[in-house]
Write a protein that holds these residues in place. Structure first.
Motif, PDB file in Angstrom:
ATOM      1  N   UNK A  40      19.315  34.345 -42.374  1.00  0.00           N
ATOM      2  CA  UNK A  40      18.533  33.287 -41.756  1.00  0.00           C
ATOM      3  C   UNK A  40      17.519  32.790 -42.774  1.00  0.00           C
ATOM      4  N   UNK A  41      17.665  31.547 -43.198  1.00  0.00           N
ATOM      5  CA  UNK A  41      16.752  30.977 -44.171  1.00  0.00           C
ATOM      6  C   UNK A  41      15.446  30.566 -43.485  1.00  0.00           C
ATOM      7  N   UNK A  42      14.351  30.837 -44.146  1.00  0.00           N
ATOM      8  CA  UNK A  42      13.052  30.449 -43.594  1.00  0.00           C
ATOM      9  C   UNK A  42      12.887  28.929 -43.657  1.00  0.00           C
ATOM     10  N   UNK A  43      12.645  28.323 -42.501  1.00  0.00           N
ATOM     11  CA  UNK A  43      12.421  26.881 -42.467  1.00  0.00           C
ATOM     12  C   UNK A  43      10.910  26.595 -42.441  1.00  0.00           C
ATOM     13  N   UNK A  44      10.573  25.309 -42.442  1.00  0.00           N
ATOM     14  CA  UNK A  44       9.154  24.934 -42.480  1.00  0.00           C
ATOM     15  C   UNK A  44       8.381  25.450 -41.262  1.00  0.00           C
ATOM     16  N   UNK A  45       9.032  25.394 -40.099  1.00  0.00           N
ATOM     17  CA  UNK A  45       8.358  25.849 -38.878  1.00  0.00           C
ATOM     18  C   UNK A  45       8.034  27.335 -38.958  1.00  0.00           C
ATOM     19  N   UNK A  46       8.980  28.129 -39.471  1.00  0.00           N
ATOM     20  CA  UNK A  46       8.761  29.567 -39.615  1.00  0.00           C
ATOM     21  C   UNK A  46       7.655  29.843 -40.634  1.00  0.00           C
ATOM     22  N   UNK A  47       7.687  29.102 -41.734  1.00  0.00           N
ATOM     23  CA  UNK A  47       6.688  29.295 -42.794  1.00  0.00           C
ATOM     24  C   UNK A  47       5.278  29.023 -42.283  1.00  0.00           C
ATOM     25  N   UNK A  48       5.098  27.858 -41.643  1.00  0.00           N
ATOM     26  CA  UNK A  48       3.766  27.493 -41.185  1.00  0.00           C
ATOM     27  C   UNK A  48       3.309  28.338 -40.006  1.00  0.00           C
ATOM     28  N   UNK A  49       4.283  28.854 -39.247  1.00  0.00           N
ATOM     29  CA  UNK A  49       3.929  29.772 -38.170  1.00  0.00           C
ATOM     30  C   UNK A  49       3.309  31.045 -38.716  1.00  0.00           C
ATOM     31  N   UNK A  50       3.896  31.566 -39.804  1.00  0.00           N
ATOM     32  CA  UNK A  50       3.348  32.767 -40.448  1.00  0.00           C
ATOM     33  C   UNK A  50       1.979  32.474 -41.054  1.00  0.00           C
ATOM     34  N   UNK A  51       1.858  31.320 -41.690  1.00  0.00           N
ATOM     35  CA  UNK A  51       0.594  30.958 -42.333  1.00  0.00           C
ATOM     36  C   UNK A  51      -0.533  30.760 -41.305  1.00  0.00           C
ATOM     37  N   UNK A  52      -0.176  30.251 -40.123  1.00  0.00           N
ATOM     38  CA  UNK A  52      -1.186  29.953 -39.102  1.00  0.00           C
ATOM     39  C   UNK A  52      -1.627  31.192 -38.320  1.00  0.00           C
ATOM     40  N   UNK A  53      -0.827  32.256 -38.358  1.00  0.00           N
ATOM     41  CA  UNK A  53      -1.102  33.425 -37.524  1.00  0.00           C
ATOM     42  C   UNK A  53      -2.503  34.018 -37.727  1.00  0.00           C
TER      43      UNK A  53
END
Length: 211
Positions: free
Chosen positions: A47-60
């Protein structure tokens, strides 16, 4: 239960069934099916990390600070398991593992008060979120409750970067039983697939040696 009594572990997710995997096994995951999950565990599907996943981690971390400032008591703090060993195994079925985002800890007694899940979502999903927690997140919370022995789990969601929602998910014993049954069957299939792959690799190696 004090935080020091929680048996945190760190284990390769390909070897266990996690909270997000439970939604796949129950057929309510919108992004992955059971066959894909099996291939993922075997290292044949990524599963490749998409933008939504990336920013979700950054926002946590930012969301966690907001929760700590506005939704928990002054004598409590948010503990982040990811800073050390991030996972907790089911007491009876150790192949079922939860990775909670945060745990609420009493500063004075060090008791674990409750668990917290943090989500981010797009603006277009707001209508659905206002109806309640999406179906695909409920099994994840049930896994965490089973692993840590809680009857509720709190979920906080930042939707569209401007709407902040929070919910309390109740224990669902029927769903938990279904998760356990399907996890047991899936774990058996994982082991069978691993054994099959090992045998195929051995045969390939033997053919190379026989040349």
């Amino acid at each position: 239960m004090k935080i020091n009594d929680v048996d945190f572990i760190s284990i390769d997710r390909s070897l266990v069934i996690g909270g997000t995997d439970a939604s796949v096994l129950l057929g309510v995951n919108k992004w992955k099916n059971r066959d894909q999950l099996l291939l993922e565990k075997a290292g044949k599907y990524k599963v490749e990390q998409n933008d939504a996943m990336y920013w979700g981690v950054m926002a946590e971390p930012m969301i966690a600070k907001h929760i700590e400032a506005n939704f928990i008591e002054d004598n409590q703090l948010l503990f982040n398991p990811a800073e050390n060993n991030p996972q907790v195994a089911h007491p009876e079925y150790p192949f079922i593992v939860g990775s909670p985002d945060r745990l609420v800890i009493d500063k004075d007694t060090q008791e674990v008060v409750e668990g917290v899940e943090i989500k981010t979502s797009f603006e277009w999903a707001l209508k659905g979120w206002k109806k309640g927690v999406p179906d695909y997140y409920i099994p994840q919370a049930q896994v965490y409750m089973m692993c840590l022995g809680f009857s509720t789990w709190r979920l906080f969601a930042l939707v569209g970067n401007r709407t902040f929602l929070h919910y309390t998910i109740e224990e669902d014993l029927f769903m938990q039983e279904e998760i356990i049954d399907k996890s047991k069957a899936f774990y058996k299939e994982m082991l069978e697939q691993e054994n099959k792959d090992c045998k195929e690799a051995l045969k390939k190696y033997e053919r190379i040696l026989a040349r």
